[in-house]
Design a protein around this motif. Structure first.
Motif, PDB file in Angstrom:
ATOM      1  N   ASN A 197       0.807  -1.219   0.000  1.00 42.81           N
ATOM      2  CA  ASN A 197       0.000   0.000   0.000  1.00 42.81           C
ATOM      3  C   ASN A 197       0.841   1.271   0.000  1.00 42.81           C
ATOM      4  OD1 ASN A 197       0.864  -0.548   2.567  1.00 42.81           O
ATOM      5  ND2 ASN A 197      -1.160  -0.657   3.473  1.00 42.81           N
ATOM      6  N   GLY A 198       2.168   1.144   0.152  1.00 40.39           N
ATOM      7  CA  GLY A 198       3.040   2.303  -0.017  1.00 40.39           C
ATOM      8  C   GLY A 198       3.047   2.822  -1.442  1.00 40.39           C
ATOM      9  N   ALA A 199       2.544   2.020  -2.387  1.00 35.50           N
ATOM     10  CA  ALA A 199       2.494   2.452  -3.784  1.00 35.50           C
ATOM     11  C   ALA A 199       1.596   3.668  -3.969  1.00 35.50           C
ATOM     12  CB  ALA A 199       2.003   1.310  -4.667  1.00 35.50           C
ATOM     13  N   PHE A 200       0.654   3.908  -3.054  1.00 35.22           N
ATOM     14  CA  PHE A 200      -0.250   5.053  -3.213  1.00 35.22           C
ATOM     15  C   PHE A 200       0.502   6.380  -3.174  1.00 35.22           C
ATOM     16  CE2 PHE A 200      -3.305   1.805  -2.220  1.00 35.22           C
ATOM     17  CZ  PHE A 200      -4.410   2.168  -2.963  1.00 35.22           C
ATOM     18  N   PHE A 201       1.596   6.462  -2.459  1.00 38.43           N
ATOM     19  CA  PHE A 201       2.343   7.713  -2.392  1.00 38.43           C
ATOM     20  C   PHE A 201       3.075   7.969  -3.709  1.00 38.43           C
ATOM     21  CE2 PHE A 201       1.491   6.417   1.869  1.00 38.43           C
ATOM     22  CZ  PHE A 201       1.200   7.599   2.525  1.00 38.43           C
ATOM     23  N   GLY A 202       3.575   6.912  -4.327  1.00 39.97           N
ATOM     24  CA  GLY A 202       4.151   7.070  -5.651  1.00 39.97           C
ATOM     25  C   GLY A 202       3.096   7.427  -6.688  1.00 39.97           C
ATOM     26  N   MET A 203       1.882   6.874  -6.531  1.00 38.89           N
ATOM     27  CA  MET A 203       0.801   7.197  -7.460  1.00 38.89           C
ATOM     28  C   MET A 203       0.423   8.670  -7.392  1.00 38.89           C
ATOM     29  SD  MET A 203      -1.720   3.908  -6.992  1.00 38.89           S
ATOM     30  CE  MET A 203      -1.142   2.234  -7.291  1.00 38.89           C
ATOM     31  N   VAL A 204       0.440   9.239  -6.194  1.00 32.14           N
ATOM     32  CA  VAL A 204       0.120  10.673  -6.055  1.00 32.14           C
ATOM     33  C   VAL A 204       1.147  11.514  -6.789  1.00 32.14           C
ATOM     34  CG1 VAL A 204      -0.051  12.582  -4.412  1.00 32.14           C
ATOM     35  CG2 VAL A 204      -1.120  10.381  -3.890  1.00 32.14           C
ATOM     36  N   ALA A 205       2.431  11.197  -6.588  1.00 38.59           N
ATOM     37  CA  ALA A 205       3.479  11.946  -7.289  1.00 38.59           C
ATOM     38  C   ALA A 205       3.347  11.776  -8.798  1.00 38.59           C
ATOM     39  CB  ALA A 205       4.856  11.474  -6.811  1.00 38.59           C
ATOM     40  N   PHE A 206       3.052  10.558  -9.238  1.00 41.27           N
ATOM     41  CA  PHE A 206       2.870  10.299 -10.668  1.00 41.27           C
ATOM     42  C   PHE A 206       1.702  11.119 -11.219  1.00 41.27           C
ATOM     43  CE2 PHE A 206       0.851   7.935 -14.125  1.00 41.27           C
ATOM     44  CZ  PHE A 206       1.926   7.728 -14.981  1.00 41.27           C
ATOM     45  N   ALA A 207       0.602  11.197 -10.471  1.00 43.13           N
ATOM     46  CA  ALA A 207      -0.560  11.960 -10.935  1.00 43.13           C
ATOM     47  C   ALA A 207      -0.232  13.444 -11.062  1.00 43.13           C
ATOM     48  CB  ALA A 207      -1.726  11.746  -9.973  1.00 43.13           C
ATOM     49  N   TRP A 208       0.508  13.999 -10.124  1.00 42.08           N
ATOM     50  CA  TRP A 208       0.880  15.423 -10.210  1.00 42.08           C
ATOM     51  C   TRP A 208       1.780  15.678 -11.407  1.00 42.08           C
ATOM     52  CZ3 TRP A 208      -0.680  19.817  -7.815  1.00 42.08           C
ATOM     53  CH2 TRP A 208      -1.544  19.668  -6.725  1.00 42.08           C
ATOM     54  N   LEU A 209       2.655  14.730 -11.702  1.00 40.64           N
ATOM     55  CA  LEU A 209       3.506  14.892 -12.878  1.00 40.64           C
ATOM     56  C   LEU A 209       2.688  14.772 -14.166  1.00 40.64           C
ATOM     57  CD1 LEU A 209       6.593  12.739 -11.807  1.00 40.64           C
ATOM     58  CD2 LEU A 209       6.552  15.223 -12.086  1.00 40.64           C
ATOM     59  N   ALA A 210       1.769  13.805 -14.194  1.00 41.48           N
ATOM     60  CA  ALA A 210       1.007  13.551 -15.413  1.00 41.48           C
ATOM     61  C   ALA A 210       0.072  14.703 -15.755  1.00 41.48           C
ATOM     62  CB  ALA A 210       0.213  12.254 -15.260  1.00 41.48           C
ATOM     63  N   PHE A 222       9.932   9.091 -13.900  1.00 43.37           N
ATOM     64  CA  PHE A 222       9.502   8.735 -12.541  1.00 43.37           C
ATOM     65  C   PHE A 222       8.927   7.327 -12.512  1.00 43.37           C
ATOM     66  CE2 PHE A 222       6.434   8.433  -9.121  1.00 43.37           C
ATOM     67  CZ  PHE A 222       7.118   9.002  -8.051  1.00 43.37           C
ATOM     68  N   ALA A 223       8.043   7.008 -13.461  1.00 46.22           N
ATOM     69  CA  ALA A 223       7.409   5.686 -13.476  1.00 46.22           C
ATOM     70  C   ALA A 223       8.435   4.578 -13.688  1.00 46.22           C
ATOM     71  CB  ALA A 223       6.340   5.640 -14.565  1.00 46.22           C
ATOM     72  N   GLY A 224       9.376   4.808 -14.616  1.00 48.12           N
ATOM     73  CA  GLY A 224      10.372   3.784 -14.900  1.00 48.12           C
ATOM     74  C   GLY A 224      11.301   3.525 -13.732  1.00 48.12           C
ATOM     75  N   ILE A 225      11.794   4.591 -13.107  1.00 52.30           N
ATOM     76  CA  ILE A 225      12.715   4.425 -11.977  1.00 52.30           C
ATOM     77  C   ILE A 225      12.003   3.810 -10.784  1.00 52.30           C
ATOM     78  CG2 ILE A 225      14.199   5.647 -10.357  1.00 52.30           C
ATOM     79  CD1 ILE A 225      15.343   5.415 -13.163  1.00 52.30           C
ATOM     80  N   ALA A 226      10.764   4.238 -10.523  1.00 50.48           N
ATOM     81  CA  ALA A 226      10.010   3.665  -9.405  1.00 50.48           C
ATOM     82  C   ALA A 226       9.778   2.171  -9.624  1.00 50.48           C
ATOM     83  CB  ALA A 226       8.684   4.397  -9.236  1.00 50.48           C
ATOM     84  N   ALA A 227       9.441   1.781 -10.860  1.00 51.18           N
ATOM     85  CA  ALA A 227       9.223   0.369 -11.158  1.00 51.18           C
ATOM     86  C   ALA A 227      10.511  -0.433 -10.989  1.00 51.18           C
ATOM     87  CB  ALA A 227       8.677   0.208 -12.574  1.00 51.18           C
ATOM     88  N   LEU A 228      11.632   0.110 -11.475  1.00 50.87           N
ATOM     89  CA  LEU A 228      12.914  -0.579 -11.314  1.00 50.87           C
ATOM     90  C   LEU A 228      13.283  -0.720  -9.846  1.00 50.87           C
ATOM     91  CD1 LEU A 228      15.035   1.015 -14.202  1.00 50.87           C
ATOM     92  CD2 LEU A 228      14.194  -1.346 -14.049  1.00 50.87           C
ATOM     93  N   SER A 229      13.028   0.322  -9.078  1.00 50.08           N
ATOM     94  CA  SER A 229      13.310   0.258  -7.641  1.00 50.08           C
ATOM     95  C   SER A 229      12.483  -0.832  -6.973  1.00 50.08           C
ATOM     96  CB  SER A 229      13.015   1.620  -6.996  1.00 50.08           C
ATOM     97  OG  SER A 229      13.147   1.562  -5.594  1.00 50.08           O
ATOM     98  N   PHE A 230      11.210  -0.917  -7.342  1.00 46.60           N
ATOM     99  CA  PHE A 230      10.338  -1.933  -6.749  1.00 46.60           C
ATOM    100  C   PHE A 230      10.811  -3.340  -7.119  1.00 46.60           C
ATOM    101  CE2 PHE A 230       6.669  -4.775  -7.092  1.00 46.60           C
ATOM    102  CZ  PHE A 230       6.172  -4.697  -5.801  1.00 46.60           C
ATOM    103  N   VAL A 231      11.129  -3.558  -8.396  1.00 46.30           N
ATOM    104  CA  VAL A 231      11.554  -4.886  -8.839  1.00 46.30           C
ATOM    105  C   VAL A 231      12.896  -5.263  -8.226  1.00 46.30           C
ATOM    106  CG1 VAL A 231      12.223  -6.253 -10.855  1.00 46.30           C
ATOM    107  CG2 VAL A 231      10.222  -4.766 -10.963  1.00 46.30           C
ATOM    108  N   ALA A 232      13.807  -4.283  -8.112  1.00 49.31           N
ATOM    109  CA  ALA A 232      15.116  -4.572  -7.526  1.00 49.31           C
ATOM    110  C   ALA A 232      14.987  -5.055  -6.090  1.00 49.31           C
ATOM    111  CB  ALA A 232      15.992  -3.324  -7.583  1.00 49.31           C
TER     112      ALA A 232
END
Length: 646
Positions: A197-210, A222-232
């Motif tokens: 559920n920590g993903a919601f904070f990244g979603m807020v930042a993504f929405a402001w950028l979009a 932002f989306a690519g780096i966040a996804a890579l960070s999560f997968v890593a």
């Protein structure tokens, strides 16, 4: 806005961190060596496997792997402490409880970092040291963060990572620095990798950028780096995807389908607000937080909405889930404390500006006391409670001193206790040869008559009524059945031990021990309800040493425990008790029931007698008891059969 740097700010941040950590260290070893939080054994088992076998994959994805990896970094410290205490031994000799203290310390440090971050936010973006001090101190002193910082769980690390995501995104929004955007993206992925559920904070930042008209490049970056960070931090999504997605779907169902508050979404919202009002923040800071939101929007509407959007988005998630855990509030606590600190600092400055000092000084003292009094009192009371003898340890001592053995106990397994024969308690503190402890998820799942028929005398629960309400919420179609069972337990038992919560939000569950009334037990087992065993019901090799006799309420059979002796007894026997005797020097005597070795039935050494009640499943017609042992050993079977009680 350029950051302000001064030794005063560094000293204040360090002071807030040190003070918060000192509070969180009080009683951090509570309950050891028993484990009292249902999530702690999950982390401990994975940490132990990593240290013993070198397996860095959790193979468990109800939680993402990020916090597991953080704990792996500090796991060797647990081993060093163990070696210092016990001398050199392999890590495989360590129990789960040996990893608890260091793991909890990691959580405490994460919880203590957040007040320092809160102060840095107020100083950098609001230029308001007063708001930063009030917000940081409030977060350090609030009882809910202090409580959750003493568990080996993900919630405080999630709160720190979620707030760091918002902080770094504010840095980017302030000057559009590419490094700040990359750092915010990495932290957003880390927050989701600590708890989904920590993903919601990244979603807020993504929405402001979009929707911020800054072009696609920042959004994609932002989306690519966040996804890579999560997968890593979650390599299991690539290495073992089937297990990863199966576990994540289970958690999704837990939050949005099954839950623990009832069939409808939104039922948890009221509970979260009550938690905020009465415990997490208390009334005055909650009202100040609402006022702080108004002040923020009046100063800078856009940045005010940017600030509010982070906790608001997470609040929507909490509203629509069907679960309630008070620790779910942790990610929004830094934002609420900041808003409350802003309102408090605004009022403070206006009162301090009053020229009449004789009026201003008492007013300032009153404002400060009103702001901090309730959180400080609750935190102090709960922290000091952890230094006392734990009520479950107290219950264990009472039980062993007051209850004769052998006795059969039904233990509600919603919360662990020293009476658990396994599960969340690392080592059973009660001798299994003396007491038979059986876990029952909900006691109200069965009636008092059913417990009596199974030979159960004692019932243990944190809170019988509270867990009945949980049962009714989890199984609404069985609410009436649960109510009847609850009333039957109350009507036919006596509360023999009770250790209640000392305060309203005491996070150590209470203990209630009930004993079924003697008259009720006799009525359940009176001769008219007993089917006595006939000699031809027991078949074995022809052997004059076999002694079988009917006894009141059942039968008794004594025979040599030698290879090949097989006794078949009807499964009508609700309880079959096996007693083994072995002369001194006997290597081993064992009993198998239907081909499965019964636990605790292997004995070695001198003459030993052990007991083990055995129950047949309802679909089994007979139990085959095979006794194995050298000459001189023997086995005694005794049993009782009770007709179904009305």
């Amino acid at each position: 806005m350029k950051p302000t740097k001064s030794y005063r700010d560094l000293a204040t941040s360090a002071g807030l961190f040190a003070g918060a950590l000192a509070i969180r260290l009080i009683g951090i070893d509570f309950g050891l060596p028993y484990l009292y939080h249902w999530d702690e054994p999950v982390f401990l088992a994975v940490i132990r496997r990593f240290l013993v076998a070198g397996d860095a994959l959790p193979h468990f994805y109800d939680y993402p792997s990020g916090y597991f990896f953080l704990q792996f970094v500090f796991a060797p410290i647990s081993y060093l402490v163990y070696v210092c205490q016990h001398g050199y031994r392999p890590s495989s000799a360590m129990a789960l409880a040996d990893f608890v203290l260091v793991g909890r310390l990691v959580t405490a440090v994460a919880g203590a970092l957040t007040p320092a971050l809160v102060y840095a936010f107020a100083v950098r973006f609001w230029r308001d040291r007063g708001a930063g001090v009030l917000a940081g101190a409030l977060l350090a002193l609030s009882p809910l963060p202090a409580m959750d910082s003493r568990y080996l769980t993900t919630d405080m690390a999630l709160a720190a990572a979620a707030f760091a995501t918002a902080y770094l995104f504010f840095v980017y929004d302030d000057g559009r620095r590419r490094r700040a955007l990359l750092a915010a993206a990495v932290m957003a992925g880390a927050a989701a990798a600590i708890k989904y559920n920590g993903a919601f904070f990244g979603m807020v930042a993504f929405a402001w950028l979009a929707f911020g008209k800054r072009g696609p490049k920042p959004v994609l970056t932002f989306a690519g780096i966040a996804a890579l960070s999560f997968v890593a931090l979650n390599p299991g999504i690539i290495i073992e995807p089937d297990l990863f997605f199966a576990d994540t779907l289970f958690i999704f169902g837990h939050y949005f389908v099954a839950g623990n508050v009832g069939p409808s979404a939104g039922l948890s919202a009221g509970q979260y607000f009550m938690q905020l009002w009465f415990h997490a923040l208390t009334p005055v800071p909650v009202l100040c937080a609402l006022a702080g939101v108004i002040i923020l929007l009046s100063r800078d509407r856009r940045r005010g909405w940017l600030f509010i959007s982070f906790p608001a988005a997470y609040g929507v998630f909490l509203f629509f889930t069907k679960v309630y855990y008070n620790r779910g509030l942790e990610p929004v606590m830094p934002f609420l404390c900041l808003a409350a600190g802003l309102a408090g600092a605004t009022v403070w400055r206006r009162v301090a500006a009053v020229r009449r000092r004789w009026l201003a000084v008492p007013a300032l003292v009153g404002i400060t006391v009103a702001f901090f009094y309730r959180p400080v009192v609750l935190t102090a009371r709960e922290s000091l409670m952890l230094t006392k003898v734990d009520r479950r340890t107290e219950a264990k001592g009472w039980f062993e001193a007051a209850v004769p053995w052998p006795a059969r106990v039904a233990k509600e397994a919603l919360n662990p206790s020293p009476l658990d024969a396994g599960g969340q308690v690392e080592t059973p503190p009660i001798d299994p040869d003396k007491y038979e402890v059986h876990a029952s998820h909900y006691l109200v799942d069965r009636s008092a008559a059913a417990f009596a028929a199974a030979g159960t005398v004692y019932l243990m629960t944190p809170n019988l009524y509270e867990n009945f309400t949980r049962f009714a919420a989890a199984y609404p179609e069985r609410e009436e059945e649960g109510r009847r069972n609850y009333e039957s337990i109350l009507n036919h038992s006596e509360l023999v031990f009770y250790s209640p919560r000392e305060v309203r939000f005491d996070f150590r569950p209470p203990v209630e021990i009930y004993r079924l009334e003697d008259e009720f037990l006799r009525r359940r087992l009176q001769p008219s309800n007993v089917v006595n065993f006939k000699p031809d019901w027991v078949r074995s090799e022809a052997d004059p040493a076999i002694k079988m006799a009917a006894v009141p309420g059942g039968f008794r059979l004594e025979a040599p425990a030698r290879a090949g002796a097989v006794f078949t007894v009807p499964a009508e026997a609700c309880v079959i008790e096996v007693r083994l005797g072995a002369p001194r020097g006997t290597p081993e005597v064992a009993v198998e029931v239907d081909g499965v070795a019964a636990a605790h039935e292997k004995v070695r050494g001198a003459a030993v007698v052990r007991t083990r009640p055995l129950r047949a499943p309802p679909y089994v017609k007979h139990l085959a008891v095979r006794c194995v042992g050298p000459p001189g050993s023997y086995v005694v079977l005794s049993g009782a059969s009770v007709r179904p009680a009305d």
